[in-house]
Design an enzyme around this catalytic site. Structure first.
Site, PDB file in Angstrom:
ATOM      1  N   GLY A  45      35.898  88.783  33.061  1.00 17.28           N
ATOM      2  CA  GLY A  45      34.926  88.242  34.080  1.00 17.28           C
ATOM      3  C   GLY A  45      33.717  88.858  34.374  1.00 17.28           C
ATOM      4  O   GLY A  45      33.219  90.039  33.825  1.00 17.28           O
ATOM      5  N   GLN A  50      25.575  90.249  37.907  1.00 14.25           N
ATOM      6  CA  GLN A  50      25.763  91.331  36.949  1.00 14.25           C
ATOM      7  C   GLN A  50      24.702  91.226  35.590  1.00 14.25           C
ATOM      8  O   GLN A  50      24.603  92.404  34.741  1.00 14.25           O
ATOM      9  CB  GLN A  50      27.147  91.466  36.195  1.00 14.25           C
ATOM     10  CG  GLN A  50      28.267  91.795  37.431  1.00 14.25           C
ATOM     11  CD  GLN A  50      29.584  91.734  36.686  1.00 14.25           C
ATOM     12  OE1 GLN A  50      30.088  90.849  36.838  1.00 14.25           O
ATOM     13  NE2 GLN A  50      30.078  93.002  36.479  1.00 14.25           N
ATOM     14  N   CYS A  98      35.423  97.011  36.464  1.00 10.04           N
ATOM     15  CA  CYS A  98      34.125  96.097  36.383  1.00 10.04           C
ATOM     16  C   CYS A  98      33.250  96.515  35.699  1.00 10.04           C
ATOM     17  O   CYS A  98      33.009  97.714  35.173  1.00 10.04           O
ATOM     18  CB  CYS A  98      33.774  96.287  37.965  1.00 10.04           C
ATOM     19  SG  CYS A  98      32.294  95.089  38.258  1.00 10.04           S
ATOM     20  N   LEU A  99      32.677  95.669  34.930  1.00 11.89           N
ATOM     21  CA  LEU A  99      31.779  96.146  33.634  1.00 11.89           C
ATOM     22  C   LEU A  99      30.801  96.765  34.349  1.00 11.89           C
ATOM     23  O   LEU A  99      29.699  97.396  33.702  1.00 11.89           O
ATOM     24  CB  LEU A  99      31.281  94.726  32.892  1.00 11.89           C
ATOM     25  CG  LEU A  99      32.223  94.218  32.051  1.00 11.89           C
ATOM     26  CD1 LEU A  99      31.730  92.827  31.298  1.00 11.89           C
ATOM     27  CD2 LEU A  99      33.047  94.970  30.997  1.00 11.89           C
ATOM     28  N   HIS A 140      37.565  88.443  42.293  1.00  4.37           N
ATOM     29  CA  HIS A 140      36.601  89.480  42.049  1.00  4.37           C
ATOM     30  C   HIS A 140      35.348  89.225  41.512  1.00  4.37           C
ATOM     31  O   HIS A 140      34.177  89.602  42.108  1.00  4.37           O
ATOM     32  CB  HIS A 140      37.325  90.492  40.671  1.00  4.37           C
ATOM     33  CG  HIS A 140      36.505  91.626  40.038  1.00  4.37           C
ATOM     34  ND1 HIS A 140      36.813  92.955  40.134  1.00  4.37           N
ATOM     35  CD2 HIS A 140      35.136  91.541  39.700  1.00  4.37           C
ATOM     36  CE1 HIS A 140      35.782  93.601  39.867  1.00  4.37           C
ATOM     37  NE2 HIS A 140      34.911  92.819  39.509  1.00  4.37           N
ATOM     38  N   GLU A 141      35.090  88.021  40.829  1.00  2.00           N
ATOM     39  CA  GLU A 141      33.769  87.495  40.291  1.00  2.00           C
ATOM     40  C   GLU A 141      33.078  87.036  41.571  1.00  2.00           C
ATOM     41  O   GLU A 141      31.978  86.970  41.635  1.00  2.00           O
ATOM     42  CB  GLU A 141      33.974  86.603  39.205  1.00  2.00           C
ATOM     43  CG  GLU A 141      34.305  87.280  37.906  1.00  2.00           C
ATOM     44  CD  GLU A 141      34.044  88.535  37.407  1.00  2.00           C
ATOM     45  OE1 GLU A 141      32.654  88.608  37.848  1.00  2.00           O
ATOM     46  OE2 GLU A 141      34.722  89.359  37.046  1.00  2.00           O
ATOM     47  N   HIS A 144      31.368  89.193  43.620  1.00  2.00           N
ATOM     48  CA  HIS A 144      29.788  89.470  43.036  1.00  2.00           C
ATOM     49  C   HIS A 144      28.818  88.604  43.494  1.00  2.00           C
ATOM     50  O   HIS A 144      27.837  89.058  43.818  1.00  2.00           O
ATOM     51  CB  HIS A 144      29.965  89.432  41.485  1.00  2.00           C
ATOM     52  CG  HIS A 144      30.469  90.628  41.027  1.00  2.00           C
ATOM     53  ND1 HIS A 144      30.019  92.132  41.061  1.00  2.00           N
ATOM     54  CD2 HIS A 144      31.754  90.800  40.262  1.00  2.00           C
ATOM     55  CE1 HIS A 144      30.659  92.808  40.420  1.00  2.00           C
ATOM     56  NE2 HIS A 144      31.582  92.283  39.739  1.00  2.00           N
TER      57      HIS A 144
END
Ligand code: ZN
Length: 178
Positions: A45, A50, A98-99, A140-141, A144
């Site tokens: 994701g 991000q 998380c990236l 999660h996304e 953000h």
């Protein structure tokens, strides 16, 4: 085009993203670039903030356990202007990463089920109940888009325990913040 990722400590990750009023060719290109970036980073994701875009868009892919025992990733999907409703009282604990917070994976508790309504790239609306991994990645996304990171959902005690690691990550990537 692969886009540069924003890391923990970048104020953009803490800023609320704006609704996408119109799905322009620029938004279509952004979605394609986000998919490319997610895949290149082995992610499941990736949300607008991000990659430095404060827009309510994220890309994701499902992860399913194959009968042979390995995980298979589904086709990348795009969610625009998602709205979540009816979170289940029942919660589930699942490992998240998380990236934007490389190297860290932690158990996070979230609702087990939730409904989402979002637009795809054609502007069409979709509504579905999400469970399991798909519910997890979408929640999660969506966080953000509101400037929330999964580490915010840990208990105060857990958060304190990982604080030194978070500081290291912040220091490592501080040079990228403009
Ligand atoms: Zn993330």
């Amino acid at each position: 085009m692969k886009l540069p990722i924003r890391y923990l400590g970048d104020p953009l990750l803490r800023t609320k993203a704006k609704t996408i009023a119109e799905i322009t060719p620029e938004i279509e290109q952004l979605a394609q670039d986000m998919i490319e970036t997610m895949i290149a980073n082995n992610g499941v994701g990736l949300a607008g903030p991000q990659v430095g875009k404060l827009l309510r868009i994220y890309v994701f892919r499902d992860e399913k356990l194959h009968p042979a025992g390995h995980y298979e990733l589904g086709e990348p999907q795009v969610a625009i202007n998602p709205v979540f409703t009816e979170p289940s009282k029942e919660t589930e604990s699942m490992l998240e990463g998380c990236l934007s917070i490389p190297g860290l994976h932690l158990e996070v508790s979230r609702p087990a089920r939730i409904r989402v309504r979002y637009q795809d790239l054609s502007g069409a609306f979709h509504e579905q109940e999400l469970t399991g991994f798909l519910a997890r990645v979408n929640m999660h996304e969506n966080d953000h888009l509101n400037g929330v990171l999964y580490i915010d959902r840990l208990s105060a005690k857990e958060r304190k325990q990982i604080e030194p690691e978070l500081q290291k990550i912040k220091q490592k990537y501080a040079y990228l913040i403009s």
